[in-house]
Design a protein around this motif. Structure first.
Motif: not given
Lengths: 196, 96
Positions: A12-13, A26, B80, A20, B90-94, B85-86, B40, B77, A24, B73, A16-17, A10, B45
């Motif tokens: 890392a997530r 924001l 968003l 992002l 895109e909200l997941e870690v690649p 917004v996404a 946010l 998400t 953008r 969280f 990441h968010v 979590i 948002v």
């Protein structure tokens, strides 16, 4: 899966968010850290303790506090406007006949602007579900045994309304200064799960 | 119909556990989630009621399994994605 693993996933997530949202436009760089610092430097139970001590020594203040807490706490330099929106505050005072305790059954509403972050147990399903059904039993688990004749009122906070308890002034504290009195008051006392 | 967050009076939860010297946050990411939500909402948002609603409409089994800030969280998400917004992926870690 271990708690540490869940936490790193979590973590890392979240990073990441955040990245992002920064990309953008924001979220500004450093905005998150600034907000965290501001929050941690904000309300603490010492504020509630200060209000309580003033109410103990000044009957006029106590009366104003119970009638209109939002206005009265400005007299001691505090406000409920520190969060995302000003919230209505109702202060309830314990007496020999009545004990008050606060909960938010739906989520975790709490006077953060005044008392700082709430304890984990306050946000738990265990506390939220049980204190409205068996307040006397829950208070006993917190080590607070109330006489059978003491009436218990449970106040359920909501999105717009927050509550704080003024505990009873302990016996034998006549000689103490307002500052010394404030030092006796605990976070649990201000929620109602302790005597002071 | 009441939602899973409406636990007042419900039976079956474990005993209340107090943590001595509890810190405001138990991990750095929790503090970040807390601050992210405030940022946010301030930017418009979404608003506080939409945030609360996004927590409260979590599927009951997910709600009960999640920690306090995991719920936050999830709500962030969810909103968003819903606000455009996404995209959800895109909200997941690649991967990889």
């Amino acid at each position: 899966m271990s708690a540490d693993h869940t936490s790193s996933v979590i973590s890392a997530r979240v990073r990441h968010v955040e990245a992002l949202l920064e990309s953008r436009g924001l979220l500004d760089e450093g905005e998150i850290d600034g907000r965290i610092d501001e929050f941690l430097a904000g309300g603490t139970p010492a504020n509630g303790a200060r209000i309580t001590a003033r109410a103990w020594v000044d009957p006029g203040f106590r009366e104003r506090l119970l009638a209109d807490a939002n206005a009265a706490i400005r007299e001691v330099g505090l406000s409920m406007a520190g969060g995302l929106q000003e919230q209505r505050l109702k202060v309830v005072a314990n007496t020999a006949d009545e004990h008050n305790v606060v909960v938010c059954t739906l989520c975790s509403c709490y006077p953060i602007a005044l008392l700082g972050p709430s304890p984990g147990w306050y946000k738990s399903e265990a506390y939220r579900s049980r204190v409205v059904r068996d307040p006397r039993g829950v208070l006993r688990e917190f080590g607070l045994e109330l006489p059978e004749r003491t009436r218990i009122s449970v106040w359920d906070a909501s999105a717009e309304s927050r509550y704080m308890v003024v505990p009873r002034r302990p016996e034998g504290t006549e000689g103490l200064s307002e500052e010394q009195l404030a030092a006796l008051v605990t976070r649990k006392g201000l929620i109602g799960t302790a005597a002071v | 119909m009441s939602r899973i967050n409406d636990v007042g009076g419900m039976a079956g939860f474990p005993a209340i556990a107090e943590e001595p010297d509890e810190p405001p946050f138990h991990a750095d990411w929790e503090a970040h989630v807390f601050a992210l939500n405030g940022a946010l909402i301030k930017r418009g948002v979404y608003n506080l009621d939409e945030f609360r609603d996004a927590i409260e409409r979590m599927p009951p089994e997910e709600y009960l399994a999640a920690s306090y800030y995991e719920r936050w969280f999830t709500a962030i998400t969810t909103l968003l994605a819903e606000k455009g917004v996404a995209l959800p992926h895109e909200l997941e870690v690649p991967r990889g």
